[in-house]
Scaffold this motif. Structure first.
Motif, mmCIF file in Angstrom:
data_model
loop_
_atom_site.group_PDB
_atom_site.id
_atom_site.type_symbol
_atom_site.label_atom_id
_atom_site.label_comp_id
_atom_site.label_asym_id
_atom_site.label_seq_id
_atom_site.Cartn_x
_atom_site.Cartn_y
_atom_site.Cartn_z
ATOM 1 N N LEU A 102 0.829 -1.213 0.000
ATOM 2 C CA LEU A 102 0.000 0.000 0.000
ATOM 3 C C LEU A 102 0.863 1.263 0.000
ATOM 4 C CD1 LEU A 102 -2.893 -0.798 2.534
ATOM 5 C CD2 LEU A 102 -3.078 -0.566 0.055
ATOM 6 N N LEU A 103 1.914 1.258 0.839
ATOM 7 C CA LEU A 103 2.787 2.432 0.935
ATOM 8 C C LEU A 103 3.528 2.687 -0.384
ATOM 9 C CD1 LEU A 103 4.318 1.914 4.501
ATOM 10 C CD2 LEU A 103 2.733 3.723 3.813
ATOM 11 N N ILE A 104 4.031 1.610 -0.997
ATOM 12 C CA ILE A 104 4.795 1.765 -2.236
ATOM 13 C C ILE A 104 3.920 2.324 -3.359
ATOM 14 C CG2 ILE A 104 6.012 0.508 -4.078
ATOM 15 C CD1 ILE A 104 7.009 -1.417 -1.805
ATOM 16 N N THR A 105 2.687 1.778 -3.473
ATOM 17 C CA THR A 105 1.808 2.214 -4.575
ATOM 18 C C THR A 105 1.202 3.593 -4.316
ATOM 19 O OG1 THR A 105 0.045 0.872 -3.576
ATOM 20 C CG2 THR A 105 1.197 -0.071 -5.459
ATOM 21 N N SER A 106 1.091 3.989 -3.047
ATOM 22 C CA SER A 106 0.446 5.285 -2.754
ATOM 23 C C SER A 106 1.435 6.445 -2.748
ATOM 24 C CB SER A 106 -0.291 5.227 -1.417
ATOM 25 O OG SER A 106 0.631 5.026 -0.360
ATOM 26 N N MET A 107 2.751 6.131 -2.688
ATOM 27 C CA MET A 107 3.761 7.192 -2.652
ATOM 28 C C MET A 107 4.477 7.273 -4.001
ATOM 29 S SD MET A 107 5.205 6.543 1.204
ATOM 30 C CE MET A 107 5.919 8.125 1.547
ATOM 31 N N GLN A 108 4.937 8.439 -4.343
ATOM 32 C CA GLN A 108 5.555 8.651 -5.652
ATOM 33 C C GLN A 108 6.979 8.118 -5.697
ATOM 34 O OE1 GLN A 108 5.175 12.836 -6.458
ATOM 35 N NE2 GLN A 108 3.283 12.544 -7.617
ATOM 36 N N GLY A 109 7.351 7.655 -6.925
ATOM 37 C CA GLY A 109 8.727 7.213 -7.159
ATOM 38 C C GLY A 109 9.183 6.154 -6.181
ATOM 39 N N GLU A 110 10.368 6.408 -5.590
ATOM 40 C CA GLU A 110 10.954 5.419 -4.674
ATOM 41 C C GLU A 110 10.693 5.753 -3.208
ATOM 42 O OE1 GLU A 110 15.033 4.545 -5.370
ATOM 43 O OE2 GLU A 110 14.810 4.544 -7.535
ATOM 44 N N GLN A 111 9.851 6.739 -2.946
ATOM 45 C CA GLN A 111 9.597 7.154 -1.555
ATOM 46 C C GLN A 111 9.046 6.011 -0.706
ATOM 47 O OE1 GLN A 111 7.013 10.586 -2.199
ATOM 48 N NE2 GLN A 111 8.625 11.946 -1.462
ATOM 49 N N GLY A 112 8.139 5.207 -1.276
ATOM 50 C CA GLY A 112 7.552 4.070 -0.558
ATOM 51 C C GLY A 112 8.596 3.050 -0.165
ATOM 52 N N TYR A 113 9.506 2.737 -1.119
ATOM 53 C CA TYR A 113 10.588 1.788 -0.820
ATOM 54 C C TYR A 113 11.487 2.324 0.288
ATOM 55 C CZ TYR A 113 9.520 -1.320 -4.733
ATOM 56 O OH TYR A 113 8.905 -2.223 -5.574
ATOM 57 N N ARG A 114 11.798 3.632 0.216
ATOM 58 C CA ARG A 114 12.648 4.233 1.255
ATOM 59 C C ARG A 114 11.996 4.127 2.630
ATOM 60 N NH1 ARG A 114 13.270 8.784 -2.400
ATOM 61 N NH2 ARG A 114 15.115 8.476 -3.674
ATOM 62 N N LEU A 115 10.698 4.354 2.676
ATOM 63 C CA LEU A 115 9.977 4.309 3.956
ATOM 64 C C LEU A 115 9.969 2.896 4.540
ATOM 65 C CD1 LEU A 115 8.297 5.696 6.143
ATOM 66 C CD2 LEU A 115 6.258 5.289 4.746
ATOM 67 N N ILE A 116 9.656 1.891 3.713
ATOM 68 C CA ILE A 116 9.570 0.517 4.272
ATOM 69 C C ILE A 116 10.940 -0.006 4.679
ATOM 70 C CG2 ILE A 116 7.401 -0.095 3.107
ATOM 71 C CD1 ILE A 116 9.218 -1.877 1.220
ATOM 72 N N PHE A 117 11.998 0.358 3.911
ATOM 73 C CA PHE A 117 13.340 -0.056 4.308
ATOM 74 C C PHE A 117 13.733 0.601 5.632
ATOM 75 C CE2 PHE A 117 14.637 -0.833 -0.420
ATOM 76 C CZ PHE A 117 13.931 -2.032 -0.410
ATOM 77 N N THR A 118 13.309 1.846 5.834
ATOM 78 C CA THR A 118 13.600 2.566 7.087
ATOM 79 C C THR A 118 12.856 1.927 8.264
ATOM 80 O OG1 THR A 118 13.873 4.610 5.830
ATOM 81 C CG2 THR A 118 13.592 4.823 8.211
ATOM 82 N N ILE A 119 11.581 1.579 8.068
ATOM 83 C CA ILE A 119 10.803 0.915 9.135
ATOM 84 C C ILE A 119 11.466 -0.409 9.522
ATOM 85 C CG2 ILE A 119 8.584 -0.155 9.724
ATOM 86 C CD1 ILE A 119 7.265 1.919 7.801
ATOM 87 N N SER A 120 11.949 -1.149 8.503
ATOM 88 C CA SER A 120 12.652 -2.409 8.778
ATOM 89 C C SER A 120 13.872 -2.175 9.662
ATOM 90 C CB SER A 120 13.087 -3.084 7.469
ATOM 91 O OG SER A 120 11.975 -3.634 6.808
ATOM 92 N N LEU A 121 14.625 -1.110 9.385
ATOM 93 C CA LEU A 121 15.806 -0.774 10.194
ATOM 94 C C LEU A 121 15.431 -0.573 11.662
ATOM 95 C CD1 LEU A 121 17.715 1.750 7.879
ATOM 96 C CD2 LEU A 121 18.517 -0.487 8.615
ATOM 97 N N VAL A 122 14.314 0.116 11.913
ATOM 98 C CA VAL A 122 13.852 0.383 13.287
ATOM 99 C C VAL A 122 13.491 -0.939 13.976
ATOM 100 C CG1 VAL A 122 12.032 1.465 14.680
ATOM 101 C CG2 VAL A 122 13.029 2.701 12.734
ATOM 102 N N ILE A 123 12.775 -1.828 13.269
ATOM 103 C CA ILE A 123 12.364 -3.116 13.865
ATOM 104 C C ILE A 123 13.579 -3.988 14.161
ATOM 105 C CG2 ILE A 123 11.029 -5.237 13.504
ATOM 106 C CD1 ILE A 123 9.104 -3.507 11.773
ATOM 107 N N PHE A 124 14.571 -3.996 13.241
ATOM 108 C CA PHE A 124 15.805 -4.741 13.513
ATOM 109 C C PHE A 124 16.461 -4.224 14.791
ATOM 110 C CE2 PHE A 124 16.108 -5.744 8.778
ATOM 111 C CZ PHE A 124 15.866 -7.095 8.952
ATOM 112 N N SER A 125 16.459 -2.903 15.000
ATOM 113 C CA SER A 125 17.062 -2.304 16.204
ATOM 114 C C SER A 125 16.352 -2.794 17.469
ATOM 115 C CB SER A 125 16.976 -0.773 16.137
ATOM 116 O OG SER A 125 17.608 -0.297 14.976
ATOM 117 N N ILE A 126 15.025 -2.876 17.421
ATOM 118 C CA ILE A 126 14.254 -3.378 18.576
ATOM 119 C C ILE A 126 14.621 -4.837 18.858
ATOM 120 C CG2 ILE A 126 11.922 -3.897 19.450
ATOM 121 C CD1 ILE A 126 10.952 -1.501 17.671
ATOM 122 N N GLY A 127 14.784 -5.630 17.784
ATOM 123 C CA GLY A 127 15.164 -7.044 17.923
ATOM 124 C C GLY A 127 16.505 -7.195 18.615
#
Length: 400
Positions: free
Chosen positions: A155-180
């Protein structure tokens, strides 16, 4: 009656689930990201080959660290390197297509460090009486991650322009890895003993009458299927629909089915019915590929995905539990658990490389939907051979 899981087992499940959520958020879309940048099946294949081979090598080398030093640091290194991988993809952007092999190697190293430590700790916090229960819960949480994470990503990738969606989900993954990583500090520092035997795997396979001479090829048969299915199914859904959101919905539906199936199988499976359950599982995960021969559409891909999710636990839970039961069958083999886990991974990697090699031979020459379907079916029937090889050991438990 199956024993309940203690606090360490539950905490390990949570760390595994977080790792799964972070990878499910972004991992599903890395092959799609590379495909959009390159439009090359060959590039995706070599990226994945780098990942598989490096994962196996890391398992082998890190086995010494895990056996003789601090296995929890290996677990954390795996989570941190996964974060570094997604951070690198973020920084490279469209240039990721140029560095596809180094990216595969980096991801393989991260997976190797995490899973060698995880499998050893998993062995230590479970036993034959609660292993099916743990695997059921692991599958349940993995499916839950697969339900929400890729759907949100799509949903995020298709609703955001260009590569913004990919940047956001990769960033969220980084935060979750930190919690782990933070939560892993509550896992007890495990006791270490013994010296790592570099030749252990070869010694087992050379020994006449050793059960691993049948178990190893059975594990490789599992790997042959995984080597292709782990990335090609998601990529095929995207190529068929040209829509990341539909890939996310595909993952949501199939993971929802898997959630129910892992819960039901984890609850009902006992040692005396593993053999029959696994036979039904390996036959059905091959049969569900057949709708794709009619036509490769989103609807037939969904039928195939739902069928796979429904029957996969019948195959994967007995397979995993039986192999780990064999590792823990005596005090001597339990002392060599790190070496046996490396041997198990070697079987998976060998199978994955064989499966992926067939992909690299077929797809660059012919990437029609018919060729993809025949490839999926050819590697999808291989686990039947794995069941045939492991069935005497399942029968032993049934009689016991």
């Amino acid at each position: 009656m199956a024993k309940t899981l203690d606090r360490q087992a539950v905490l390990l499940l949570i760390v595994q689930a977080l790792y799964g959520v972070a990878n499910a958020l972004s991992g599903t879309f890395v092959p799609v990201y590379l495909w959009k940048a390159s439009q090359s099946y060959t590039l995706i294949g070599w990226y994945t080959m780098g990942q598989y081979v490096m994962s196996g090598l890391t398992f082998y080398v890190a086995g010494k660290w895990v056996k003789e030093h601090n296995k929890m640091n290996s677990l954390r290194a795996g989570i941190i390197l996964s974060g570094v991988f997604y951070c690198t993809v973020l920084l490279l952007g469209q240039q990721a297509k140029v560095y596809y092999v180094p990216l595969g190697i980096l991801n393989g190293m991260a997976l190797g460090f995490f899973w060698i430590a995880f499998n050893v700790v998993y062995f230590e916090v479970t036993d034959p009486d609660n292993r099916d229960r743990y695997n059921g819960w692991a599958g349940l949480l993995g499916s839950a991650a697969g339900i929400v994470a890729p759907w949100v990503s799509g949903l995020l990738i298709t609703s955001m322009q260009g590569e913004q969606g990919y940047r956001l989900i990769f960033t969220i993954s980084l935060v979750i890895f930190s919690i782990g990583v933070i939560l892993s500090f509550w896992l007890k520092k495990r006791h270490v003993e013994g010296v790592y035997n570099w030749k252990h795997g070869i010694q087992q396979l050379m020994q006449k009458g050793n059960p691993w001479r049948r178990i190893f090829p059975a594990i490789a048969a599992q790997g042959v299927r995984e080597g292709v299915f782990m990335f090609l199914v998601g990529l095929t859904v995207y190529v068929a629909t040209q829509n990341e959101s539909k890939l996310g919905t595909f993952s949501l539906i199939t993971s929802l089915v898997a959630l129910f199936s892992f819960w039901a199988v984890g609850k009902m499976l006992k040692k005396n019915n593993r053999k029959l359950a696994m036979l039904i599982g390996v036959i059905m995960i091959a049969i569900v590929i057949l709708p794709l021969f009619w036509k490769v559409t989103y609807a037939t891909l969904l039928m195939f995905g739902i069928g796979t999710s429904l029957f996969m636990p019948l195959y994967i839970i007995p397979m995993t539990s039986r192999v780990f039961d064999l590792i823990g069958q005596s005090e001597e083999s339990a002392r060599e658990r790190e070496e046996f886990i490396v041997l198990r991974e070697a079987g998976l990697v060998l199978g994955r490389v064989i499966g992926l090699s067939s992909y690299l031979i077929v797809l660059p020459l012919n990437h029609s939907t018919a060729a993809i379907t025949w490839l999926l079916f050819s590697v999808g029937v291989v686990p039947i051979a794995g069941w045939w090889l492991i069935r005497p050991f399942l029968a032993q438990q049934q009689q016991a």
